[in-house]
Write a protein that holds these residues in place. Structure first.
Motif, short mmCIF file in Angstrom:
data_model
loop_
_atom_site.label_atom_id
_atom_site.label_comp_id
_atom_site.label_asym_id
_atom_site.label_seq_id
_atom_site.Cartn_x
_atom_site.Cartn_y
_atom_site.Cartn_z
N ARG A 120 -6.58 -2.01 158.02
CA ARG A 120 -5.40 -2.87 158.16
C ARG A 120 -5.74 -4.34 157.98
NH1 ARG A 120 -0.72 -1.42 156.83
NH2 ARG A 120 -2.14 -0.62 155.31
N VAL A 121 -6.90 -4.76 158.49
CA VAL A 121 -7.33 -6.16 158.31
C VAL A 121 -7.56 -6.44 156.84
CG1 VAL A 121 -9.22 -7.78 158.75
CG2 VAL A 121 -8.27 -6.44 160.63
N LEU A 122 -8.25 -5.54 156.15
CA LEU A 122 -8.50 -5.74 154.72
C LEU A 122 -7.19 -5.71 153.93
CD1 LEU A 122 -11.77 -3.67 154.26
CD2 LEU A 122 -11.50 -6.16 154.24
N PHE A 123 -6.28 -4.82 154.31
CA PHE A 123 -4.99 -4.80 153.63
C PHE A 123 -4.25 -6.12 153.84
CE2 PHE A 123 -0.40 -4.35 153.92
CZ PHE A 123 -0.13 -4.05 152.60
N ALA A 124 -4.26 -6.65 155.07
CA ALA A 124 -3.58 -7.91 155.36
C ALA A 124 -4.17 -9.05 154.52
CB ALA A 124 -3.67 -8.23 156.84
N LEU A 125 -5.50 -9.09 154.38
CA LEU A 125 -6.13 -10.13 153.55
C LEU A 125 -5.72 -10.00 152.09
CD1 LEU A 125 -9.70 -10.14 155.12
CD2 LEU A 125 -8.02 -12.00 155.20
N VAL A 126 -5.71 -8.78 151.58
CA VAL A 126 -5.31 -8.55 150.18
C VAL A 126 -3.85 -8.90 149.97
CG1 VAL A 126 -5.01 -6.78 148.41
CG2 VAL A 126 -7.12 -6.85 149.73
N ALA A 127 -2.99 -8.48 150.90
CA ALA A 127 -1.55 -8.76 150.77
C ALA A 127 -1.28 -10.25 150.82
CB ALA A 127 -0.78 -8.04 151.88
N GLN A 128 -1.97 -10.96 151.71
CA GLN A 128 -1.78 -12.40 151.80
C GLN A 128 -2.22 -13.09 150.52
OE1 GLN A 128 -4.50 -14.86 152.31
NE2 GLN A 128 -3.08 -16.58 152.50
N ARG A 129 -3.33 -12.67 149.97
CA ARG A 129 -3.80 -13.28 148.71
C ARG A 129 -2.86 -12.98 147.57
NH1 ARG A 129 -9.48 -14.73 149.22
NH2 ARG A 129 -9.47 -15.61 151.31
N ALA A 130 -2.23 -11.81 147.58
CA ALA A 130 -1.31 -11.45 146.50
C ALA A 130 0.04 -12.16 146.65
CB ALA A 130 -1.09 -9.94 146.48
N LEU A 131 0.53 -12.29 147.88
CA LEU A 131 1.87 -12.83 148.09
C LEU A 131 1.91 -14.33 148.33
CD1 LEU A 131 3.22 -9.92 150.30
CD2 LEU A 131 3.70 -10.34 147.89
N GLU A 132 0.96 -14.85 149.09
CA GLU A 132 0.86 -16.29 149.37
C GLU A 132 -0.61 -16.67 149.42
OE1 GLU A 132 2.95 -18.06 152.60
OE2 GLU A 132 4.74 -16.88 152.20
N PRO A 133 -1.22 -16.91 148.27
CA PRO A 133 -2.66 -17.18 148.23
C PRO A 133 -3.07 -18.32 149.16
CG PRO A 133 -1.78 -16.94 146.01
CD PRO A 133 -0.62 -16.96 146.94
N GLY A 134 -4.18 -18.10 149.85
CA GLY A 134 -4.71 -19.09 150.76
C GLY A 134 -6.04 -18.62 151.31
N SER A 135 -6.54 -19.37 152.28
CA SER A 135 -7.84 -19.06 152.87
C SER A 135 -7.71 -17.91 153.87
CB SER A 135 -8.37 -20.29 153.59
OG SER A 135 -7.54 -20.60 154.70
N LYS A 136 -8.87 -17.49 154.43
CA LYS A 136 -8.84 -16.44 155.45
C LYS A 136 -8.15 -16.94 156.72
CE LYS A 136 -13.19 -15.26 154.02
NZ LYS A 136 -14.58 -15.05 154.30
N LEU A 137 -8.32 -18.23 157.03
CA LEU A 137 -7.63 -18.80 158.18
C LEU A 137 -6.11 -18.81 157.94
CD1 LEU A 137 -7.70 -20.18 160.92
CD2 LEU A 137 -8.02 -22.36 159.73
N ALA A 138 -5.71 -19.14 156.73
CA ALA A 138 -4.29 -19.10 156.38
C ALA A 138 -3.75 -17.68 156.48
CB ALA A 138 -4.05 -19.67 154.99
N ALA A 139 -4.59 -16.69 156.18
CA ALA A 139 -4.17 -15.29 156.27
C ALA A 139 -3.86 -14.90 157.71
CB ALA A 139 -5.24 -14.37 155.70
#
Length: 153
Positions: A120-139
């Motif tokens: 789930r953490v990896l999915f959240a990082l991938v989804a954030q990069r796909a939908l609103e690109p940003g850093s890991k902190l932004a994720a």
């Protein structure tokens, strides 16, 4: 104007409801308010619900979105927070269809981590990069404040 329901008791003891479009007016001399029926829709159990929906849509055309929401608010529901769900949901379905989540959970089996949490953490990082690109902190902020990422069991 308002939609009112009037009830009548039949001789056999059953109750019948009728829907009417009404308007309150004050009597010019006495000042006592009275309801004036503008239109009777008939029995509540036989009323054309689609016609009522068309009437509401027709009236809503003349309101801005905030007024329409305020007019529809009955006081029974209070929205405390909302999150976007569509983009993350589509990516989650694609994630499942490609088997990425299952593969990550299989890899985590022999390790000291919980596979579903890591997935789930990896999915959240991938989804954030796909939908609103940003850093890991932004994720972390994105998941905590804006997105709805469902948990898996």
């Amino acid at each position: 104007m308002y939609l009112r329901e009037t009830k009548r008791r039949n001789r056999d003891g059953s109750t019948v409801s009728y829907l009417q479009l009404a308007h309150s007016e004050r009597h010019p001399v006495t000042g006592v308010p009275s309801a004036k029926v503008i239109h009777s829709f008939g029995r509540a159990d036989a009323v054309d619900r689609d016609a009522l929906a068309r009437l509401v849509a027709s009236i809503s055309r003349f309101l801005d979105p905030q007024q329409a929401i305020a007019a529809a608010h009955t006081g029974e529901i209070e929205v405390l927070d909302s999150r976007r769900f569509g983009g993350a949901w589509v990516l989650d379905r694609l994630w499942d269809r490609l088997g990425i989540g299952a593969a990550l959970r299989r890899v985590a089996v022999g390790r000291r981590v919980e596979g579903s949490a890591v997935e789930r953490v990896l999915f959240a990082l991938v989804a954030q990069r796909a939908l609103e690109p940003g850093s890991k902190l932004a994720a972390t902020r994105w998941v905590g404040e804006q997105a709805a990422i469902c948990r898996r069991t």
